[in-house]
Design a protein around this motif. Structure first.
Motif, PDB file in Angstrom:
ATOM      1  N   ALA A 211      -5.787   7.151 -18.293  1.00 21.38           N
ATOM      2  CA  ALA A 211      -4.474   7.476 -18.845  1.00 21.38           C
ATOM      3  C   ALA A 211      -3.484   7.827 -17.742  1.00 21.38           C
ATOM      4  CB  ALA A 211      -4.593   8.636 -19.832  1.00 21.38           C
ATOM      5  N   ALA A 212      -3.954   8.504 -16.701  1.00 25.33           N
ATOM      6  CA  ALA A 212      -3.076   8.848 -15.581  1.00 25.33           C
ATOM      7  C   ALA A 212      -2.611   7.585 -14.859  1.00 25.33           C
ATOM      8  CB  ALA A 212      -3.802   9.777 -14.610  1.00 25.33           C
ATOM      9  N   GLY A 213      -3.510   6.598 -14.735  1.00 32.70           N
ATOM     10  CA  GLY A 213      -3.126   5.325 -14.127  1.00 32.70           C
ATOM     11  C   GLY A 213      -2.101   4.577 -14.949  1.00 32.70           C
ATOM     12  N   PHE A 214      -2.265   4.610 -16.262  1.00 33.48           N
ATOM     13  CA  PHE A 214      -1.277   3.971 -17.140  1.00 33.48           C
ATOM     14  C   PHE A 214       0.088   4.628 -16.975  1.00 33.48           C
ATOM     15  CE2 PHE A 214      -4.693   2.682 -20.501  1.00 33.48           C
ATOM     16  CZ  PHE A 214      -5.152   1.688 -19.649  1.00 33.48           C
ATOM     17  N   GLU A 215       0.109   5.969 -16.959  1.00 38.25           N
ATOM     18  CA  GLU A 215       1.376   6.686 -16.864  1.00 38.25           C
ATOM     19  C   GLU A 215       2.044   6.453 -15.512  1.00 38.25           C
ATOM     20  OE1 GLU A 215       2.529  10.901 -18.472  1.00 38.25           O
ATOM     21  OE2 GLU A 215       1.680  11.178 -16.470  1.00 38.25           O
TER      22      GLU A 215
ATOM     23  N   LEU B 208     -20.810  -0.386 -22.251  1.00 42.37           N
ATOM     24  CA  LEU B 208     -20.313  -1.556 -21.534  1.00 42.37           C
ATOM     25  C   LEU B 208     -18.822  -1.412 -21.231  1.00 42.37           C
ATOM     26  CD1 LEU B 208     -21.120  -4.303 -20.390  1.00 42.37           C
ATOM     27  CD2 LEU B 208     -20.591  -5.318 -22.621  1.00 42.37           C
ATOM     28  N   ALA B 209     -18.055  -0.906 -22.209  1.00 46.13           N
ATOM     29  CA  ALA B 209     -16.627  -0.685 -21.994  1.00 46.13           C
ATOM     30  C   ALA B 209     -16.392   0.374 -20.923  1.00 46.13           C
ATOM     31  CB  ALA B 209     -15.957  -0.274 -23.301  1.00 46.13           C
ATOM     32  N   ALA B 210     -17.179   1.450 -20.956  1.00 48.67           N
ATOM     33  CA  ALA B 210     -17.044   2.495 -19.938  1.00 48.67           C
ATOM     34  C   ALA B 210     -17.375   1.955 -18.553  1.00 48.67           C
ATOM     35  CB  ALA B 210     -17.951   3.674 -20.279  1.00 48.67           C
ATOM     36  N   ASN B 211     -18.425   1.155 -18.471  1.00 49.31           N
ATOM     37  CA  ASN B 211     -18.783   0.563 -17.184  1.00 49.31           C
ATOM     38  C   ASN B 211     -17.696  -0.379 -16.679  1.00 49.31           C
ATOM     39  OD1 ASN B 211     -21.169   1.959 -17.062  1.00 49.31           O
ATOM     40  ND2 ASN B 211     -22.497   0.207 -17.453  1.00 49.31           N
ATOM     41  N   ALA B 212     -17.044  -1.078 -17.604  1.00 47.66           N
ATOM     42  CA  ALA B 212     -15.949  -1.970 -17.214  1.00 47.66           C
ATOM     43  C   ALA B 212     -14.785  -1.163 -16.642  1.00 47.66           C
ATOM     44  CB  ALA B 212     -15.493  -2.801 -18.411  1.00 47.66           C
ATOM     45  N   LEU B 213     -14.445  -0.043 -17.283  1.00 46.41           N
ATOM     46  CA  LEU B 213     -13.390   0.825 -16.745  1.00 46.41           C
ATOM     47  C   LEU B 213     -13.780   1.359 -15.368  1.00 46.41           C
ATOM     48  CD1 LEU B 213     -12.281   2.908 -19.870  1.00 46.41           C
ATOM     49  CD2 LEU B 213     -10.997   1.089 -18.736  1.00 46.41           C
ATOM     50  N   LEU B 214     -15.047   1.758 -15.226  1.00 48.79           N
ATOM     51  CA  LEU B 214     -15.507   2.253 -13.931  1.00 48.79           C
ATOM     52  C   LEU B 214     -15.446   1.161 -12.871  1.00 48.79           C
ATOM     53  CD1 LEU B 214     -18.608   4.476 -14.833  1.00 48.79           C
ATOM     54  CD2 LEU B 214     -16.490   5.223 -13.740  1.00 48.79           C
ATOM     55  N   HIS B 215     -15.755  -0.070 -13.260  1.00 49.74           N
ATOM     56  CA  HIS B 215     -15.687  -1.198 -12.335  1.00 49.74           C
ATOM     57  C   HIS B 215     -14.262  -1.394 -11.834  1.00 49.74           C
ATOM     58  CE1 HIS B 215     -16.572  -5.198 -10.668  1.00 49.74           C
ATOM     59  NE2 HIS B 215     -15.460  -5.604 -11.248  1.00 49.74           N
ATOM     60  N   ARG B 216     -13.290  -1.243 -12.728  1.00 53.19           N
ATOM     61  CA  ARG B 216     -11.886  -1.447 -12.361  1.00 53.19           C
ATOM     62  C   ARG B 216     -11.313  -0.251 -11.600  1.00 53.19           C
ATOM     63  NH1 ARG B 216      -7.785  -1.557 -10.515  1.00 53.19           N
ATOM     64  NH2 ARG B 216      -5.810  -2.547 -11.191  1.00 53.19           N
ATOM     65  N   ILE B 217     -11.634   0.946 -12.030  1.00 57.48           N
ATOM     66  CA  ILE B 217     -11.014   2.150 -11.468  1.00 57.48           C
ATOM     67  C   ILE B 217     -11.784   2.660 -10.254  1.00 57.48           C
ATOM     68  CG2 ILE B 217     -10.500   4.578 -11.954  1.00 57.48           C
ATOM     69  CD1 ILE B 217      -9.973   3.663 -14.870  1.00 57.48           C
ATOM     70  N   GLY B 218     -13.104   2.606 -10.336  1.00 55.15           N
ATOM     71  CA  GLY B 218     -13.947   3.072  -9.245  1.00 55.15           C
ATOM     72  C   GLY B 218     -14.418   4.504  -9.442  1.00 55.15           C
TER      73      GLY B 218
ATOM     74  N   PRO C 115     -15.229   6.678  -7.132  1.00 58.92           N
ATOM     75  CA  PRO C 115     -14.547   7.642  -6.246  1.00 58.92           C
ATOM     76  C   PRO C 115     -13.240   8.173  -6.833  1.00 58.92           C
ATOM     77  CG  PRO C 115     -15.389   5.814  -4.963  1.00 58.92           C
ATOM     78  CD  PRO C 115     -15.588   5.441  -6.392  1.00 58.92           C
ATOM     79  N   ALA C 116     -12.481   7.326  -7.529  1.00 60.41           N
ATOM     80  CA  ALA C 116     -11.224   7.781  -8.128  1.00 60.41           C
ATOM     81  C   ALA C 116     -11.484   8.790  -9.240  1.00 60.41           C
ATOM     82  CB  ALA C 116     -10.434   6.587  -8.668  1.00 60.41           C
ATOM     83  N   VAL C 117     -12.531   8.564 -10.016  1.00 66.65           N
ATOM     84  CA  VAL C 117     -12.864   9.502 -11.091  1.00 66.65           C
ATOM     85  C   VAL C 117     -13.336  10.821 -10.496  1.00 66.65           C
ATOM     86  CG1 VAL C 117     -14.268   9.886 -13.142  1.00 66.65           C
ATOM     87  CG2 VAL C 117     -13.446   7.589 -12.623  1.00 66.65           C
ATOM     88  N   ARG C 118     -14.125  10.744  -9.438  1.00 70.58           N
ATOM     89  CA  ARG C 118     -14.571  11.975  -8.783  1.00 70.58           C
ATOM     90  C   ARG C 118     -13.394  12.759  -8.214  1.00 70.58           C
ATOM     91  NH1 ARG C 118     -19.854   9.393  -5.635  1.00 70.58           N
ATOM     92  NH2 ARG C 118     -21.271   9.424  -7.447  1.00 70.58           N
ATOM     93  N   ALA C 119     -12.412  12.046  -7.674  1.00 71.88           N
ATOM     94  CA  ALA C 119     -11.215  12.720  -7.172  1.00 71.88           C
ATOM     95  C   ALA C 119     -10.455  13.381  -8.316  1.00 71.88           C
ATOM     96  CB  ALA C 119     -10.317  11.726  -6.445  1.00 71.88           C
TER      97      ALA C 119
ATOM     98  N   ALA D  52     -19.659  16.433 -12.419  1.00 67.95           N
ATOM     99  CA  ALA D  52     -19.739  15.281 -11.527  1.00 67.95           C
ATOM    100  C   ALA D  52     -20.042  14.028 -12.328  1.00 67.95           C
ATOM    101  CB  ALA D  52     -20.814  15.487 -10.463  1.00 67.95           C
ATOM    102  N   LEU D  53     -19.455  12.923 -11.912  1.00 64.98           N
ATOM    103  CA  LEU D  53     -19.822  11.600 -12.413  1.00 64.98           C
ATOM    104  C   LEU D  53     -20.693  10.964 -11.349  1.00 64.98           C
ATOM    105  CD1 LEU D  53     -19.414   9.462 -14.656  1.00 64.98           C
ATOM    106  CD2 LEU D  53     -17.576   8.520 -13.254  1.00 64.98           C
ATOM    107  N   LEU D  54     -21.942  10.679 -11.679  1.00 61.28           N
ATOM    108  CA  LEU D  54     -22.911  10.244 -10.687  1.00 61.28           C
ATOM    109  C   LEU D  54     -23.083   8.736 -10.609  1.00 61.28           C
ATOM    110  CD1 LEU D  54     -25.759  12.857 -11.339  1.00 61.28           C
ATOM    111  CD2 LEU D  54     -23.839  13.024  -9.751  1.00 61.28           C
ATOM    112  N   ASP D  55     -22.916   8.057 -11.744  1.00 62.41           N
ATOM    113  CA  ASP D  55     -23.328   6.658 -11.772  1.00 62.41           C
ATOM    114  C   ASP D  55     -22.708   5.997 -12.986  1.00 62.41           C
ATOM    115  OD1 ASP D  55     -24.710   4.377 -11.034  1.00 62.41           O
ATOM    116  OD2 ASP D  55     -26.630   5.026 -11.862  1.00 62.41           O
ATOM    117  N   ARG D  56     -22.938   4.697 -13.113  1.00 63.29           N
ATOM    118  CA  ARG D  56     -22.575   3.985 -14.330  1.00 63.29           C
ATOM    119  C   ARG D  56     -23.692   4.134 -15.356  1.00 63.29           C
ATOM    120  NH1 ARG D  56     -25.510  -0.826 -14.422  1.00 63.29           N
ATOM    121  NH2 ARG D  56     -26.257  -1.602 -12.410  1.00 63.29           N
ATOM    122  N   PHE D  57     -23.438   3.677 -16.573  1.00 62.08           N
ATOM    123  CA  PHE D  57     -24.482   3.640 -17.588  1.00 62.08           C
ATOM    124  C   PHE D  57     -25.512   2.571 -17.225  1.00 62.08           C
ATOM    125  CE2 PHE D  57     -21.097   5.555 -20.224  1.00 62.08           C
ATOM    126  CZ  PHE D  57     -21.811   6.608 -20.781  1.00 62.08           C
TER     127      PHE D  57
END
Length: 283
Positions: free
Chosen positions: A66-70, A118-128, A130-134, A145-150
């Motif tokens: 959502a922050a990226g969209f804004e 699968l949708a969450a992993n797709a978002l993680l693939h696009r956003i990364g 490291p960005a979520v951890r930041a 902490a977010l450690l990994d994908r599903f």
């Protein structure tokens, strides 16, 4: 909404007994309830302990999306093809749909509403990651902490869990969302809107009597958003529940030995007991 006197509010004795019984069987528990009006703890038990939170770990991912969209760094209508994502079948509906590609905003909706891995992993693939951890760090979450994908299966070289968190920080995040304090009012409103579509009302939310598929506008004045997390021996729920008497943010993490249906249902019953006493508190 008007708030009435708190003198007759419940003390969550049934919830404490249910959680004590679970702890007696070796379960690890972290619980937090915060009164939104006062900002004080109504109930807390080991709420600082970091435990696996399974799919509830997507909340910071949704905040970053959502922050990226804004900010304009992400286009909500950018199309992402699932062929670039490793297949995963642990939950969700996209894997069953014919549409091979979806826009980012629809992936966010699927992630929030159906726990779509699968949708969450797709978002993680696009956003990364490291960005979520930041973003987690920017939100002030030192025990999350977010450690990994599903993944369908976790090998010895994979992170042991998808995400970690504590009940205190989960309750704080949901309070920030409804108080328009998570990044910005616009981001808070967008993430809260996505989470209001969540279909899993089987744990704490079972006590609300809400329609799992349509509960964003309740005729009885109940404000409710939540997110759950499930994995082998892990059950988690966090959210906000507000009625005419009070509003609370809450989080409950239970890690238990899933040895039988009985063990699992005993854990589920503790969540539902909490739900009943939360309803008594806000009404």
């Amino acid at each position: 909404m008007p708030r009435r006197a708190a003198s007759a509010r419940p003390t969550f004795t049934a919830t404490l007994k249910a959680l004590d019984d679970l702890a007696g069987t070796g379960a690890k528990i972290s619980v937090r309830i915060t009164d939104l009006d006062r900002g004080t703890a109504v109930l807390n038990g080991d709420d600082f302990v970091t435990l696996p939170v399974a799919g509830l770990g997507v909340v910071p991912l949704l905040v970053e999306t959502a922050a990226g969209f804004e900010a304009g760094t992400l286009d909500p209508l950018e199309i992402l093809d699932r062929s670039v994502i490793d297949p995963v079948g642990v939950g969700g509906v996209w894997q069953h749909l014919k549409a091979p590609a979806l826009p980012l905003v629809d992936l966010a909706v699927l992630t929030a509403s159906t726990g779509d891995a699968l949708a969450a992993n797709a978002l993680l693939h696009r956003i990364g990651i490291p960005a979520v951890r930041a973003r987690i760090e920017a939100l002030g979450l030192s025990r999350s902490a977010l450690l990994d994908r599903f993944r369908d299966e976790r090998g010895p070289d994979d992170a042991p869990h998808f995400a970690l968190g504590s009940a205190r920080e989960l309750a704080e995040v949901f309070a920030a969302l409804v108080n328009s304090q998570a990044v910005s009012p616009g981001v808070s409103a967008q993430v809260a809107e996505w989470l209001s579509l969540n279909h899993d009302l089987s744990l704490v939310a079972a006590a609300t009597g809400l329609d799992p598929f349509s509960h964003e506008n309740d005729e009885h004045g109940l404000l409710f958003i939540n997110k759950t997390g499930r994995d082998d021996g892990i059950r988690v729920e966090a959210g906000v529940l507000a009625g005419p008497r009070a509003g609370v943010s809450y989080a409950l993490i239970v890690c238990f030995d899933d040895l039988s249906i009985y063990h699992r249902m005993r854990a589920h019953e503790a969540f539902r007991t909490l739900g009943m006493e939360l309803m008594e508190y806000v009404f």
